[in-house]
Design an enzyme around this catalytic site. Structure first.
Site, PDB file in Angstrom:
ATOM      1  N   GLU A 428       0.863  -1.184   0.058  1.00 33.77           N
ATOM      2  CA  GLU A 428      -0.171  -0.066   0.045  1.00 33.77           C
ATOM      3  C   GLU A 428       0.630   1.275   0.065  1.00 33.77           C
ATOM      4  O   GLU A 428       0.583   2.280   0.670  1.00 33.77           O
ATOM      5  CB  GLU A 428      -0.881  -0.046   1.153  1.00 33.77           C
ATOM      6  CG  GLU A 428      -1.852  -1.108   1.152  1.00 33.77           C
ATOM      7  CD  GLU A 428      -3.148  -0.979   2.246  1.00 33.77           C
ATOM      8  OE1 GLU A 428      -2.766  -0.433   3.030  1.00 33.77           O
ATOM      9  OE2 GLU A 428      -4.004  -1.656   2.403  1.00 33.77           O
ATOM     10  N   GLU A 504      -3.896  -9.146   0.543  1.00 24.40           N
ATOM     11  CA  GLU A 504      -4.454  -8.616   1.794  1.00 24.40           C
ATOM     12  C   GLU A 504      -5.993  -8.508   1.836  1.00 24.40           C
ATOM     13  O   GLU A 504      -6.646  -8.129   1.034  1.00 24.40           O
ATOM     14  CB  GLU A 504      -3.715  -7.396   2.378  1.00 24.40           C
ATOM     15  CG  GLU A 504      -3.785  -7.098   3.711  1.00 24.40           C
ATOM     16  CD  GLU A 504      -2.904  -5.830   4.130  1.00 24.40           C
ATOM     17  OE1 GLU A 504      -1.971  -5.873   3.899  1.00 24.40           O
ATOM     18  OE2 GLU A 504      -3.703  -5.043   4.817  1.00 24.40           O
TER      19      GLU A 504
HETATM   20  C1  GAL Z   1      -3.941  -2.416   5.583  1.00 21.08           C
HETATM   21  C2  GAL Z   1      -2.692  -2.579   5.848  1.00 21.08           C
HETATM   22  C3  GAL Z   1      -2.201  -3.215   6.994  1.00 21.08           C
HETATM   23  C4  GAL Z   1      -3.142  -2.938   8.143  1.00 21.08           C
HETATM   24  C5  GAL Z   1      -4.592  -3.340   7.602  1.00 21.08           C
HETATM   25  C6  GAL Z   1      -5.520  -3.096   8.526  1.00 21.08           C
HETATM   26  O1  GAL Z   1      -4.376  -1.566   4.781  1.00 21.08           O
HETATM   27  O2  GAL Z   1      -1.906  -3.056   4.837  1.00 21.08           O
HETATM   28  O3  GAL Z   1      -0.810  -3.014   7.404  1.00 21.08           O
HETATM   29  O4  GAL Z   1      -2.944  -1.721   8.554  1.00 21.08           O
HETATM   30  O5  GAL Z   1      -4.791  -2.555   6.566  1.00 21.08           O
HETATM   31  O6  GAL Z   1      -6.854  -3.228   8.276  1.00 21.08           O
END
Ligand code: GAL
Length: 812
Positions: A428, A504
């Site tokens: 991100e 993710e």
């Molecule tokens: C994502 C990020 C993670 C964590 C997660 C929480 O956007 O890559 O590190 O912050 O959100 O939802």
């Protein structure tokens, strides 16, 4: 025939040299003991003559901040988290765990090298140092590194004082506003001294690939970078039983690199189900004198990523059933510990997980070794920031100067691990916006390709629309989407790769054993007790519940898998309570910070573990005061239908169906009214036969403590851990799911109390003190061995409760 003849000749050579070559090769000394540590700056901290006898004596790996105390004022971040869609800055407490990791720390160690002479070379290797390490030998600064997650080494030969004692000093600096989670502090990974000959194999100089694999034969390509002239390299490949299966000797060197191509017949292929490992033993000779010897574990496995078909391992299409993990190990912080890592992976294996993503930085080498051995694929990530900042003092300060060397070290140190099947150059990164971002993506990807042409590179992208427009997403080998389930189809069409990775997913939030009413789906839901509901219907504004990912995984062949945020809770990032003290650790975990499974564990298990059946019911059935109120019952199961009974009365049969994502993956009885007693679920197979059942009873008052250890035999190495789950039951042995009793822990014999954790993200009790409250009726005590073999006894007591004891033996 030819192979046998060569083998015979080579065996002869080795036999001769090991008989005549009396010279010692390399020694690796792990600097674990006798460190002195000082929290704070010291003007002459590196000086050889400094008297450090009053400094704290510590062992390394060490995390100087984990003992706390938790403090609201530590690293308060007044920020708007742009990635989370925030536009106005708010005061975030606990974002980095509220533990005292900010500041300077000094470590010192004395070492000597008794056999040092001018033929020797000494390498000092750090497998991670948090952070900005500056390294001094005998008072002289010999080098520094910026990124706390990198592995790095220095050749310290010119600084060694003959055979007398040397002083190693390391200064570490952790700045405020430098992280989005708890990064830990100190020499949290191993420090090693490698003493070898001048004529030797270079650090990370071996690179093993398997370019051709059939069932009859694998071609093993071994590249070995060395120092010295007129050398011969003998590489011997051993199977998992230690038997030599192939051997090759060469004196043909290209620059400073040997290249061997060796056939292994009838290869055993590595996979998560069959994590078969070979070892390559490299011996370097000058004439017939053995100069160096190293061992490298590797696996023979084929990976392929194909448009519209997906990812295949050894020619079978499989999907990543993965989890993201931060590097902290809950109550022991970031100090790497193999037993704690092994326990995490054992839990994840039972859930059916087949892959891990080291978010958002370099994994520990111990974790990779375990993934090789236990069978997990690995997505190894490098950065959370490139040139554009997320936090004021983040990695962007070093990006231009350091990114290349950080990637080189990541790849060179880990590329022989068969578990690694993909690299990630970023997560991100705000560089997704703007024209420079795509160039940076290509620059980094090219470095990965140069260092390792065998694996693809991804980036976890959250700004999917921006990356479609700018060409950023098109550059990547594998486009990775973070969340954004609604954009998968569009991204698949827009990007040219023909596949999408859920780099993710989910970010569902829940607290173990806590249930909120009414049971409704919600985003960024907050409650007065700063907990989230374990009905698993709560997520963040940018994220979603697991079921929505399952739909994509099941219905789209071009989706190659997912990495759920996260496998375990971690210190810091207490979303949705980022501004609510005392929340100080995450709610995202499928397992809590103590490693205890939340209900969600069984939802994933019901899909991912295809070998064993899952039948799990929630919530608990202790709802005094809710009599007659609607108290839905959910069942996470691999069976398609089941019937629920409340005190013997049927609540009807539920069947999974496609009317909604939750109905497709869960069985839900939404109208059940609470009455104390017994709830029972009976599961049916596809023929409608009752095949399994689960019962939950209303518990009476807490009466007796119960202990259950993950291991009752430990290695007497001063590092091994037993994780003892402590729970409380009533007079009839029924677990008390809401108990919060304060307990005391006492460890006797040949072991020590290391820490305790109850998984409550709002608890300010310190992990290293031998007392803690139960949370939702449970907590975990960590008992550590010492270096003497013997017996350990853990006794747990609590006011008004029957005491419990457990014996753990340790052996050398
Ligand atoms: C994502 C990020 C993670 C964590 C997660 C929480 O956007 O890559 O590190 O912050 O959100 O939802």
């Amino acid at each position: 025939m030819k192979y046998k003849l060569i083998t015979a000749i080579l065996f002869g050579l080795i036999f001769t040299t090991s008989t005549f070559g009396q010279q010692s090769t390399r020694e690796v000394l792990t600097l674990e003991k006798n460190w002195r540590f000082h929290n704070g700056d010291v003007a002459n901290g590196s000086s050889k003559s400094l008297n450090d006898s009053k400094w704290e004596k510590v062992t390394v790996p060490h995390d100087w901040a984990i003992k706390g105390p938790f403090d609201k004022e530590i690293d308060i971040q007044n920020v708007a988290i742009v990635q989370n869609g925030e536009e106005v800055a708010t005061k975030k407490t606990g974002r980095t765990g509220a533990l005292p990791y900010i500041g300077i720390g000094w470590y010192r160690n004395e070492f000597s090298i008794p056999n040092f002479n001018s033929d020797k070379k000494v390498i000092l290797l750090f497998e991670g140092a948090m952070s900005e390490p500056e390294v001094f030998i005998n008072g002289k600064k010999i080098g520094s590194w910026n990124y706390g997650y990198s592995y790095f080494y220095f050749d310290i030969t010119p600084h060694i004082l003959g055979t007398s004692e040397n002083t190693l000093a390391v200064k570490l600096t952790n700045r405020e506003l430098s992280s989005r989670w708890y990064p830990g502090a100190g020499l949290y990974r191993n420090v090693r001294l490698i003493v070898k000959n001048n004529e030797s194999i270079n650090q990370w100089g071996t690179f093993i690939t398997t370019p051709l694999i059939t069932s009859e034969l694998a071609k093993v390509n071994i590249k070995t970078k060395v120092s010295g002239e007129q050398l011969t390299l003998v590489s011997r490949i051993k199977d998992a039983s230690g038997k030599t299966v192939a051997i090759d000797s060469t004196a043909a060197i290209y620059g400073n690199e040997f290249e061997q191509n060796i056939a292994v017949n009838n290869p055993n292929l590595w996979s998560p189900e069959t994590p078969y490992l070979y070892t390559s033993v490299s011996r370097l000779y000058a004439g017939n004198i053995l100069k160096d010897e190293t061992s490298t574990k590797f696996g023979i496995r084929k990976i392929k990523y194909e448009a519209n078909k997906g990812f295949s391992l050894n020619d079978s299409i499989i999907k990543f059933k993965g989890v993201c993990l931060h590097h902290d190990l809950g109550p022991i912080g970031t100090a790497v510990n193999k037993a704690a890592l092994r326990r995490q992976l054992t839990i994840l294996k039972d859930m059916g997980t087949n892959a891990i993503r080291s978010s958002h930085n370099m994994p520990s080498l111990e974790q990779l070794e375990l993934c090789d051995e236990m069978g997990f694929m690995f997505l190894a990530e490098s950065f959370d920031e490139w040139a554009k900042p997320k936090v004021e003092n983040g990695y962007h300060r070093y990006f231009e100067t350091d990114a290349e060397k950080d990637i080189v070290n990541l790849v060179q140190a880990t590329r022989n691990h068969p578990s690694i099947v993909m690299w990630s150059s970023g997560n991100e990164v705000p560089d997704q916006w703007g024209s420079e971002g795509a160039k940076r993506a290509k620059w980094l990807q090219d470095i990965f390709h140069r260092e390792d042409p065998t694996r693809p590179v991804t980036v976890g992208m959250d700004q999917v629309e921006a990356t479609m427009a700018s060409g950023f997403g098109a550059v990547l080998d594998i486009p990775g989407l973070n969340y954004r389930v609604h954009l998968y189809d569009e991204a698949y069409k827009a990007f040219p790769q023909g596949l999408i990775l859920g780099s993710e997913t989910a970010s569902t939030v829940s607290s173990r054993g806590i249930y909120k009413f009414p049971v409704v789906a919600a985003k960024m839901k907050e409650y007065d007790d700063f907990q989230s509901s374990s009905y698993d219907l709560e997520a963040c504004s940018w994220s979603n519940i697991p079921d929505e990912d399952f739909v994509l995984q099941d219905d789209k062949p071009w989706v190659i898998g997912e990495f759920v945020w996260t496998g375990f809770d971690y210190l810091g990032e207490p979303t949705p309570y980022d501004t609510k003290w005392p929340s100080r650790s995450s709610y995202f975990g499928i397992n809590d910070l103590a490693g205890l499974p939340k209900d969600r564990y069984y939802l994933y298990r019901s899909r991912w573990n295809i070998k064993e059946k899952t039948l799990h019911m929630l919530p608990h059935w202790n709802w005094e005061g809710r009599e007659g109120e609607v108290t839905p019952v959910f069942v996470y199961t691999s069976y398609n239908s089941a019937e629920l009974f409340v005190n013997g009365k049927s609540m009807g049969i539920q069947k999974k169906n496609n009317s909604s994502p939750t109905n497709r993956y869960r069985l839900m009885w939404m109208d059940v009214k609470y009455e104390p007693g017994t709830i029972k679920v009976v599961a049916f197979d596809d023929e409608g036969k009752a095949v399994a059942e689960q019962v939950t009873n209303t518990a009476g008052k807490p009466y007796k403590l119960v202990l259950e250890a993950d291991k009752t035999q430990l290695d007497a190495d001063g590092k091994d851990l037993s994780f003892v789950t402590v729970s409380v039951v009533d007079k009839n042995g029924i677990p008390c799911p809401t108990a919060t009793n304060q307990l005391q822990f006492n460890v006797k014999g040949d072991g020590v109390f290391r820490a305790a954790c109850n998984g409550d993200a709002t608890s300010l009790e310190m992990f290293h003190l031998p007392t803690m409250k139960l949370f939702s009726g449970k907590l975990v005590v960590l008992v550590q061995s010492v270096s003497k073999a013997g017996e350990i006894e853990l006794k747990v007591t609590g006011k008004g409760l029957q005491t419990a004891k457990i014996k753990i033996t340790t052996k050398n």
